[in-house]
Scaffold this motif. Structure first.
Motif: not given
Length: 435
Positions: A106-107, A110
């Motif tokens: 992440d980020p 995601m």
């Protein structure tokens, strides 16, 4: 007092933990049991590999999986020889040839995951339930037409989830053999049967053990083939969008900009390969255990309400993805051991799913096992994107197959693929009589 690992040297145990042959003959399960009992967080130094911590207890695997900021994915995703890692960096300038969701943190992880997350949730998948049931029916019909003797893996299990994947991606059925071959070659480049069918052999590069000189699939040529194939898919879906997953991927945007060709191709690759191979392995392993447990087979056939629990036990038993790697982002303590920032950890899911501290009689196949906190799908933010689809496919196949069976028995010795990352049965010869 008995010393740890009495009966073997550290080096031979460490070598077996990465040896594809130890997964093919399942002898690695004995080593996992030894480690869980004596050294569940084990510093491992196999010949030709960078060292790492072997994590074999269910509790530790789960805790590390959920601590995704402290233990990251990007640096090292799976076990590969030093030679292969250096070759990959020389080819791509990176530690990976693809950049799939499982290779990212992440980020960015995601952001890319959100592109298809809702598509793989049960409310959307229910729209496909009738069609998946029909695909299952078609494949059991085919199984019945083959006659009493057949190889369940090569004539049914490989093709059923592949047909589902082709349908959801919107790819033509005429390309099934191409996708199947690429999937098998990416996960089993050293398997002798995979090599026998491949036209992409080399002794110069890839995953062969250092200095072995053994031929294997040329992974660079294979990745190029992936890019050529899916570049055409991307161009087509951007020009003429359709109601399929390929269109969502091809037209995906992150932070207001189209995703890169590498990100798109990596997305297709993880859906087309992992989404097919893992379900195939679980279906085959599940049927084998039912054959070896006739009372369980009869009970499941008589009571379809047991099927969801039986599918979960098949997943635990098979654990098609044998491990993933993590890298410590900071110093940490796991199982009483100090893990230093930058250390690699191998999460051995197959071991976690045989942990007697979590599962009663873990080496028994129990169709109504409850609870069943199997860890084959992972945990935390990297929980398998396609887990609901996999469960749906498996339920549909066995719901169609079991009522139509009168008897089923083995006619030869089942064989596993030679691979230490994603592996499962590659032959399951059976004789069937139909009700």
């Amino acid at each position: 007092m008995t010393t740890p690992f009495a009966g073997y040297t550290r080096t031979t145990l460490d070598d077996r933990l990465v040896n594809p042959e130890a997964y093919a003959d399942e002898s690695v399960l004995t080593d996992y049991a030894t480690l869980r009992a004596e050294d569940p967080v084990h510093w491992t130094e196999p010949a030709g590999f960078r060292p790492f911590w072997s994590i074999t207890a269910h509790a530790d695997i789960t805790a590390i999986s959920k601590a995704n900021q402290r233990f990251t994915n990007r640096q090292r995703t799976y076990l590969a020889p030093i030679e292969a890692e250096e070759w990959t960096r020389g080819i791509s300038g990176d530690s990976h040839l693809f950049r799939t969701l499982v290779d990212l943190d992440d980020p960015q992880h995601m952001k890319l995951r959100r592109l298809t997350h809702s598509w793989f949730l049960p409310p959307n998948l229910r729209k496909l339930e009738a069609e998946i049931a029909e695909i299952a029916r078609t494949h059991v019909d085919h199984m019945q037409l083959l006659g009493p003797d057949l190889d369940f893996v090569n004539e049914v299990a490989l093709w059923y989830p592949l047909r589902v994947i082709m349908r959801i991606l919107g790819l033509p059925t005429s390309d099934e053999k191409t996708i199947l071959r690429m999937s098998q070659e990416i996960f089993g480049p050293q398997d002798p049967d995979v090599m026998a069918r491949s036209k992409l052999l080399t002794s110069e590069t890839g995953m062969a053990p250092p200095g072995s000189g053994n031929p294997q699939v040329d992974l660079f040529a294979l990745v190029q083939e992936f890019f050529v194939y899916f570049a055409a898919v991307t161009a087509d879906r951007r020009a003429t969008p359709r109601d399929d997953l390929a269109t969502i991927i091809a037209n995906g945007q992150v932070d207001g900009a189209p995703i890169s060709d590498l990100e798109a191709t990596s997305y297709y690759a993880i859906v087309a390969t992992a989404g097919h191979d893992t379900t195939s392995s679980t279906a085959s392993a599940g049927l084998l255990q039912l054959i070896r447990n006739p009372p369980a087979l009869a009970r499941l056939a008589a009571d379809p309400s047991l099927l969801p629990g039986a599918v979960e036990e098949m997943i635990r038993w098979a654990t098609p993805v044998k491990h993933f790697m993590r890298t410590a982002a900071e110093d940490a303590e796991v199982g009483g051991k100090t893990i230093r920032a930058g250390d690699s950890l191998a999460l051995f899911y197959w071991s976690g799913n045989r942990d007697a501290a979590v599962f009663d009689h873990p080496d028994r196949f129990i169709i109504d096992r409850s609870p069943n906190p199997q860890t084959a799908f992972g945990n935390g933010v990297h929980l398998c994107l396609g887990l609901h689809l996999a469960r749906m496919e498996l339920r549909a196949l066995f719901a169609e197959l079991l009522p139509r069976l009168k008897t089923i028995e083995l006619t030869g010795e089942p064989r596993n693929s030679v691979a230490n990352f994603v592996s499962g049965l590659k032959t399951l010869p059976v004789r069937v009589t139909w009700a």
